[in-house]
Write a protein that holds these residues in place. Sequence first.
Motif, short mmCIF file in Angstrom:
data_model
loop_
_atom_site.label_atom_id
_atom_site.label_comp_id
_atom_site.label_asym_id
_atom_site.label_seq_id
_atom_site.Cartn_x
_atom_site.Cartn_y
_atom_site.Cartn_z
N GLN A 1 0.80 -1.22 0.00
CA GLN A 1 0.00 0.00 0.00
C GLN A 1 0.84 1.28 0.00
N GLN A 2 2.04 1.21 0.58
CA GLN A 2 2.91 2.38 0.63
C GLN A 2 4.18 2.12 -0.17
N ALA A 3 4.76 3.20 -0.66
CA ALA A 3 6.05 3.12 -1.35
C ALA A 3 7.15 2.85 -0.34
N PHE A 4 8.25 2.28 -0.82
CA PHE A 4 9.41 2.05 0.04
C PHE A 4 10.66 1.97 -0.81
N VAL A 5 11.80 2.14 -0.16
CA VAL A 5 13.10 1.94 -0.80
C VAL A 5 13.88 0.92 0.02
N ILE A 6 14.77 0.20 -0.66
CA ILE A 6 15.63 -0.76 0.02
C ILE A 6 17.07 -0.43 -0.28
N LEU A 7 17.87 -0.40 0.77
CA LEU A 7 19.31 -0.21 0.66
C LEU A 7 20.00 -1.56 0.72
N PHE A 8 20.86 -1.81 -0.28
CA PHE A 8 21.68 -3.01 -0.32
C PHE A 8 23.14 -2.58 -0.15
N PRO A 9 23.69 -2.72 1.07
CA PRO A 9 25.08 -2.32 1.27
C PRO A 9 26.01 -3.21 0.45
N ARG A 10 27.16 -2.67 0.08
CA ARG A 10 28.09 -3.42 -0.76
C ARG A 10 28.69 -4.63 -0.05
N ASP A 11 28.99 -4.50 1.24
CA ASP A 11 29.66 -5.59 1.96
C ASP A 11 28.97 -5.98 3.25
N GLY A 12 27.79 -5.44 3.51
CA GLY A 12 27.12 -5.71 4.78
C GLY A 12 26.28 -6.97 4.75
N TRP A 13 26.12 -7.57 5.92
CA TRP A 13 25.28 -8.75 6.10
C TRP A 13 23.87 -8.31 6.46
#
Length: 166
Positions: free
Chosen positions: A54-66
Amino acid sequence: MSFETVNVVYRKYDGSLHWHHPALLLGEDEHGVWTGCVAGTLGRKGSEPPIIWQQAFVILFPRDGWWTALFNAEPDKTEIYCDITTVPEWRDGEVTMVDLDLDVIRKRDGRIFLDDEDEFDEHQVRYAYPPDVIANARVAADHLMKAVTDFTAPFATPPHWLSHVT
């Protein structure tokens, strides 16, 4: 502005499909790669019927993070939802990672908590997580609890990337 579409695919440690959905590839910054979904995007958990967000969202994918971090647009009651995962891998228009159960959550009312520790404990046995996977998951969860609680970037303010999908 037009954005490339990528597939976001979370799996469980045994390789089974978990959450998966298309997303817009928004860009990169010092924190990692950002994707976004407009309100009305369809997602699925495994082979369950699709759901409509129902709502917009963004996802961050770190380069080296777990981990990965989802930032919801208002009025969603969950501001930030961090999944503890293996390091995200990009190839052929898809980002994949293994969901390791633990979640760091910040609600809009200010509550911050580590969720699904029982599931993490159960899956260590069921999926035979190796010691390094357990250790990396715990380190990531501790790091995120501190960063989200302390409002450390990128958890200080809603990311500007949200403006591309709202």
